[in-house]
Design a protein around this motif. Structure first.
Motif, PDB file in Angstrom:
ATOM      1  N   TYR A 325      35.705  19.019 -36.941  1.00  0.00           N
ATOM      2  CA  TYR A 325      34.187  18.142 -37.026  1.00  0.00           C
ATOM      3  C   TYR A 325      34.042  17.272 -35.886  1.00  0.00           C
ATOM      4  CZ  TYR A 325      29.795  18.136 -38.068  1.00  0.00           C
ATOM      5  OH  TYR A 325      28.020  18.014 -37.814  1.00  0.00           O
ATOM      6  N   LEU A 326      34.674  16.926 -36.161  1.00  0.00           N
ATOM      7  CA  LEU A 326      35.359  14.556 -35.489  1.00  0.00           C
ATOM      8  C   LEU A 326      35.909  15.624 -33.754  1.00  0.00           C
ATOM      9  CD1 LEU A 326      37.040  13.146 -38.132  1.00  0.00           C
ATOM     10  CD2 LEU A 326      34.661  12.624 -37.426  1.00  0.00           C
ATOM     11  N   ALA A 327      36.870  16.643 -33.513  1.00  0.00           N
ATOM     12  CA  ALA A 327      36.817  16.963 -32.612  1.00  0.00           C
ATOM     13  C   ALA A 327      35.480  17.462 -31.280  1.00  0.00           C
ATOM     14  CB  ALA A 327      37.905  17.675 -32.291  1.00  0.00           C
ATOM     15  N   THR A 328      34.737  18.709 -32.031  1.00  0.00           N
ATOM     16  CA  THR A 328      33.627  18.910 -31.507  1.00  0.00           C
ATOM     17  C   THR A 328      32.739  17.801 -31.372  1.00  0.00           C
ATOM     18  OG1 THR A 328      33.763  21.627 -32.902  1.00  0.00           O
ATOM     19  CG2 THR A 328      31.266  20.666 -31.892  1.00  0.00           C
ATOM     20  N   HIS A 329      32.679  16.512 -31.834  1.00  0.00           N
ATOM     21  CA  HIS A 329      31.675  16.345 -31.515  1.00  0.00           C
ATOM     22  C   HIS A 329      31.637  15.430 -30.910  1.00  0.00           C
ATOM     23  CE1 HIS A 329      29.590  18.148 -34.844  1.00  0.00           C
ATOM     24  NE2 HIS A 329      28.386  17.811 -34.666  1.00  0.00           N
ATOM     25  N   THR A 330      33.121  14.499 -30.256  1.00  0.00           N
ATOM     26  CA  THR A 330      33.691  13.689 -29.361  1.00  0.00           C
ATOM     27  C   THR A 330      33.808  14.743 -28.455  1.00  0.00           C
ATOM     28  OG1 THR A 330      35.238  12.770 -31.215  1.00  0.00           O
ATOM     29  CG2 THR A 330      35.914  13.267 -28.951  1.00  0.00           C
ATOM     30  N   SER A 331      33.568  15.677 -27.798  1.00  0.00           N
ATOM     31  CA  SER A 331      34.023  16.791 -27.418  1.00  0.00           C
ATOM     32  C   SER A 331      32.680  16.309 -26.540  1.00  0.00           C
ATOM     33  CB  SER A 331      34.399  18.198 -26.789  1.00  0.00           C
ATOM     34  OG  SER A 331      33.783  18.702 -26.203  1.00  0.00           O
ATOM     35  N   ILE A 332      31.339  16.593 -27.418  1.00  0.00           N
ATOM     36  CA  ILE A 332      30.020  16.806 -26.603  1.00  0.00           C
ATOM     37  C   ILE A 332      29.638  15.133 -26.401  1.00  0.00           C
ATOM     38  CG2 ILE A 332      27.338  17.110 -27.885  1.00  0.00           C
ATOM     39  CD1 ILE A 332      28.599  19.147 -29.608  1.00  0.00           C
ATOM     40  N   ALA A 333      29.792  14.412 -27.190  1.00  0.00           N
ATOM     41  CA  ALA A 333      29.725  12.364 -26.740  1.00  0.00           C
ATOM     42  C   ALA A 333      30.450  12.805 -25.145  1.00  0.00           C
ATOM     43  CB  ALA A 333      30.541  11.621 -27.977  1.00  0.00           C
ATOM     44  N   THR A 334      31.883  13.198 -25.175  1.00  0.00           N
ATOM     45  CA  THR A 334      31.773  12.619 -23.845  1.00  0.00           C
ATOM     46  C   THR A 334      31.744  13.187 -23.016  1.00  0.00           C
ATOM     47  OG1 THR A 334      34.579  12.749 -24.954  1.00  0.00           O
ATOM     48  CG2 THR A 334      34.410  13.417 -22.592  1.00  0.00           C
ATOM     49  N   GLY A 335      31.206  14.905 -22.704  1.00  0.00           N
ATOM     50  CA  GLY A 335      30.330  15.768 -22.035  1.00  0.00           C
ATOM     51  C   GLY A 335      28.853  14.888 -21.419  1.00  0.00           C
ATOM     52  N   LEU A 336      28.688  13.974 -22.374  1.00  0.00           N
ATOM     53  CA  LEU A 336      27.636  12.788 -21.961  1.00  0.00           C
ATOM     54  C   LEU A 336      27.226  11.984 -21.227  1.00  0.00           C
ATOM     55  CD1 LEU A 336      25.323  14.232 -25.884  1.00  0.00           C
ATOM     56  CD2 LEU A 336      24.582  15.045 -23.241  1.00  0.00           C
ATOM     57  N   ASN A 337      28.759  11.327 -21.746  1.00  0.00           N
ATOM     58  CA  ASN A 337      29.372  10.199 -21.892  1.00  0.00           C
ATOM     59  C   ASN A 337      28.399   8.673 -22.015  1.00  0.00           C
ATOM     60  OD1 ASN A 337      30.769   8.323 -19.732  1.00  0.00           O
ATOM     61  ND2 ASN A 337      29.129   7.860 -18.692  1.00  0.00           N
ATOM     62  N   LYS A 338      28.496   9.191 -23.346  1.00  0.00           N
ATOM     63  CA  LYS A 338      27.795   8.467 -24.466  1.00  0.00           C
ATOM     64  C   LYS A 338      28.723   8.135 -26.150  1.00  0.00           C
ATOM     65  CE  LYS A 338      23.264   9.978 -23.560  1.00  0.00           C
ATOM     66  NZ  LYS A 338      21.857  10.305 -23.220  1.00  0.00           N
TER      67      LYS A 338
END
Length: 454
Positions: A325-338
């Motif tokens: 779950y942490l990895a998934t949301h790290t990926s989402i944040a990275t994609g948004l650059n946030k």
């Protein structure tokens, strides 16, 4: 958060949603004036304060305004003691409620910021004023939450009730899950209910602190305005598809309204992440498109990842799910650059006991899993900038042998009154937990110029 729900949470895949007009990116604050006033700002995937990295080791203290109220339910002396304890521990950020709507729901907390007729409870607003003044004195910051998807503070369901006359209780056997979530998500398309929500938002964001004389919009002790606690577009896949457009439009319009009233502070959503969207990463990303940072909440027991009576047997598999779950949301944040914050995470005591005498061995393993991911992100320049554990119980103790909160009780703690008192919160006597948090604070301080608690 509502910790009584256990969700299947099957993925829906990509949703056929279009981006609402205006959802095209964050409005940029005046970074020079913000830095000068010590406001927290965003620079790509980093949080900054005074131009320096701002790493968060935080806690949830939803009841701060209740303790701060000059009323029979308030206890300002206790609030100051709890803030002193948290400051000594090294906590630098608190997530607190800045709304609660009294109404007919079975588990709606009383008192609230607004009475059942919608009128203001002045004592609660002034209680928040007192809490913010004390938080500022300790050089801490706060996330102010403007409503709740769940019923324990009234929330969006109560706002719907005020305009429709109808409501649904969470946990009503006649309306099993996901009916409550589906019904509450009708809020986003109800213009009259949203207008009530925006009226409270305007009152709060435009407020002048009665203790300090500082307008909230000019108070650097506020880190962000948060739209709601865990706002979901629905519980069922059908409701999420039906409400998705209105949900995104509510986020976009509310963020725009906040920024029109306050150019200094960040705007956050308060969403759990993919657990709120039945697995859709696309919808999480769309929901955060005009929001300054991404949030995630993680509840292994609520979500059926562990069994309270067999933590030893179920924790290993749950740890893998937490990491994923942490990895998934790290990926989402990275994609948004946030930036990304895990702003709620909780775990039961051993044996799912409630007493402060019960051990916390598996809770320690869980916290360490979260903290390891945060510390790795600090070292490696990733988007995960910190976390807020749920929650701080401090000196409070359950008043009754059955650990249930009863009307008239005043020993507020991190577990809201409708839940077993002592379920997830950390007490001031939890030496092992406090030591683990202190170690994490020391890791936060490495490479920073700010002083680190001993």
């Amino acid at each position: 958060m509502d910790r009584r729900r256990l969700l299947a949470g099957t993925a829906t895949g990509a949703l056929a949603l279009t981006l609402p007009l205006g959802l095209v990116g964050c409005m940029a604050a005046d970074e020079s004036s913000a830095a000068a006033a010590d406001f927290i700002t965003v620079d790509g995937q980093r949080l900054l304060r005074g131009g320096e990295p701002y790493r968060i080791v935080g806690a949830n203290l939803w009841y701060a305004a209740w303790l701060g109220a000059d009323a029979d339910y308030g206890d300002r002396a206790r609030l100051m003691r709890e803030l002193d304890r948290l400051q000594a521990l090294g906590i630098n950020n608190l997530r607190i409620m800045a709304a609660a709507e009294e109404g007919p729901l079975n588990n709606s907390i009383k008192p609230g910021f607004t009475h059942p007729d919608g009128s203001a409870n002045v004592a609660m607003f002034e209680g928040l004023d007192f809490a913010m003044a004390e938080i500022a004195k300790r050089d801490m910051t706060a996330v102010l939450v403007l409503s709740n998807f769940w019923e324990w503070s009234g929330g969006l369901q109560t706002l719907l009730q005020r305009v429709t006359g109808q409501y649904m209780d969470m946990g009503d056997p006649a309306h099993p899950w996901p009916e409550f979530a589906d019904a509450t998500a009708e809020f986003y398309a109800n213009a009259d209910a949203v207008a009530l929500y925006h009226a409270h938002l305007r009152d709060m964001v435009s407020r002048t602190n009665s203790i300090t004389g500082t307008t909230y919009a000019d108070d650097p002790a506020i880190m962000s305005w948060q739209l709601a606690n865990e706002p979901r577009p629905g519980g069922s896949d059908a409701a999420i598809a039906r409400n998705g457009e209105a949900y995104l439009a509510w986020i976009s319009g509310t963020a725009e309204l906040i920024r029109s009233l306050d150019a200094n502070h960040l705007v956050s959503l308060g969403q759990e992440g993919t657990q709120a969207t039945n697995g859709s990463e696309e919808l999480v990303a769309l929901a955060h498109a005009q929001i300054d940072y991404v949030t995630a909440h993680i509840w292994p027991l609520n979500w059926g990842w562990v069994s309270g009576d067999d933590l030893a047997g179920t924790w290993p598999a749950a740890q893998e799910l937490v990491s994923a779950y942490l990895a998934t949301h790290t990926s989402i944040a990275t994609g948004l650059n946030k930036p990304l914050l895990v702003e709620e995470f909780g775990f039961p005591r051993d044996g799912e006991a409630y007493s402060p005498e019960a051990t916390t061995n598996f809770r320690q393993l869980y916290y360490r899993t979260i903290y390891d991911a945060v510390e790795a992100s600090w070292r490696d320049g990733g988007p995960l900038q910190g976390s807020n554990f749920w929650a701080w119980n401090g000196e409070a103790r359950a008043a009754h042998p059955d650990f249930h909160f009863r009307d008239g009780d005043r020993a507020y703690m991190g577990d809201p009154p409708h839940e077993p008192q002592g379920w997830y919160g950390n007490f001031d006597s939890d030496a092992a937990m406090l030591g683990l948090i202190r170690d994490h604070v020391r890791a936060k301080c490495r490479g920073l110029t700010e002083p680190c608690p001993a």
